[in-house]
Design an enzyme around this catalytic site. Structure first.
Site, PDB file in Angstrom:
ATOM      1  N   ASP A  15       0.837  -1.209   0.000  1.00  0.00           N
ATOM      2  CA  ASP A  15       0.000   0.000   0.000  1.00  0.00           C
ATOM      3  C   ASP A  15       0.870   1.256   0.000  1.00  0.00           C
ATOM      4  OD1 ASP A  15      -2.273   1.508   0.047  1.00  0.00           O
ATOM      5  OD2 ASP A  15      -2.817   1.044   2.122  1.00  0.00           O
ATOM      6  N   HIS A  32       2.880   3.323  -9.066  1.00  0.00           N
ATOM      7  CA  HIS A  32       2.757   1.878  -9.310  1.00  0.00           C
ATOM      8  C   HIS A  32       4.025   1.336  -9.987  1.00  0.00           C
ATOM      9  CE1 HIS A  32      -1.232   1.989  -7.813  1.00  0.00           C
ATOM     10  NE2 HIS A  32      -1.777   2.613  -8.843  1.00  0.00           N
ATOM     11  N   LEU A 126      11.393 -20.243  -4.480  1.00  0.00           N
ATOM     12  CA  LEU A 126      10.317 -19.429  -3.895  1.00  0.00           C
ATOM     13  C   LEU A 126       9.044 -19.507  -4.743  1.00  0.00           C
ATOM     14  CD1 LEU A 126       9.397 -17.037  -1.964  1.00  0.00           C
ATOM     15  CD2 LEU A 126      10.297 -15.495  -3.703  1.00  0.00           C
TER      16      LEU A 126
END
Ligand code: FPP
Length: 229
Positions: A15, A32, A126
């Site tokens: 956020d 972004h 991962l």
């Protein structure tokens, strides 16, 4: 840090991209874009630390209410990041999973996501689980409907879980939210039952390995009792 004090699964509510851009008099999309760079840094840092699963809240079911220009920009960024990672995935041994509803994601994004998921399915490093068009209430309803369609008669928490987007995804031991907001915003409501929370005022585009280390250090001090004593 011992293996026990290191979470297996970290989930992040990324956020603050908009506020990061506003502070620099830049368009929201620039926030972004900087956020996408933070995604790359965080994936690298998580790989380095030997984290098994990293869930990133990339786009919520509520984000469709944003201006079309911002949504298109986010989808473009996602597409660019997927292209890059699919190319690198073999070398990096990354596995990509996606959690969320397919509709109404653009068909081109869905095709790209499907290809990336298929191409990385056997990788053992991962697992990056992208929460894309994700809402936790929607996931629970999706699971309930799928269980009903499968003829389940009496659900338990364990059987309902079999119908979640990824039944094999362990619950996150640690949930991080950046930007000073302290709420879940329809993220992993079920899976967060015993998660530890780490809130930081750092805006997502400024997140990096040092910030991840701070979250991990805070996690290592927590005593997890799971309702026991
Ligand atoms: C919240 O910031 C962030 C989002 C809604 C999208 C997250 C997207 C990225 C990190 C970039 C692209 C992602 C990938 C996986 C490549 P906000 O816009 O709500 O910020 P604000 O609250 O400050 O306005």
């Amino acid at each position: 840090m011992t293996t026990d004090s290191l979470p297996r699964h970290i989930a992040i509510i990324m956020d603050g991209n908009g506020r990061w851009a506003r502070a620099r008099h830049l368009p929201r999309l620039a926030g972004h874009q900087a956020g996408a760079k933070a995604v790359e840094r965080t994936i690298q840092a998580a790989q380095k630390k030997g984290i098994a699963f990293l869930t990133l809240y990339a786009f919520s079911t509520e984000n469709w209410s944003r201006p079309k220009e911002e949504i298109d920009g986010l989808m473009n960024l996602l597409s660019q990041t997927l292209t890059k990672y699919t190319r690198q995935a073999a070398k990096e041994n990354l596995r990509l999973w996606v959690s969320g509803e397919r509709e109404p994601l653009p068909p081109a994004i869905l095709t790209q996501v499907d290809e990336a998921v298929a191409q990385t399915a056997t990788h053992t490093g991962l697992t990056v689980n992208l929460a894309l068009n994700y809402g936790a209430q929607q996931e629970i309803v999706h699971a309930a409907n799928a269980a009903y369609a499968a003829g389940e008669k009496k659900l338990t928490p364990e059987t309902l879980r079999n119908y979640f987007y990824h039944p094999d995804l362990p619950d996150p031991e640690l949930i991080i939210r950046t930007s000073g907001e302290e709420r879940l915003s329809n993220f992993l409501l079920w899976q967060a039952a015993y998660s530890e929370f780490y809130f930081t005022s750092v805006l997502w585009p400024d997140f990096n390995e040092t910030e991840l280390d701070k979250a991990l250090a805070a996690y290592a001090t927590r005593t997890r009792r799971f309702g026991g004593i």
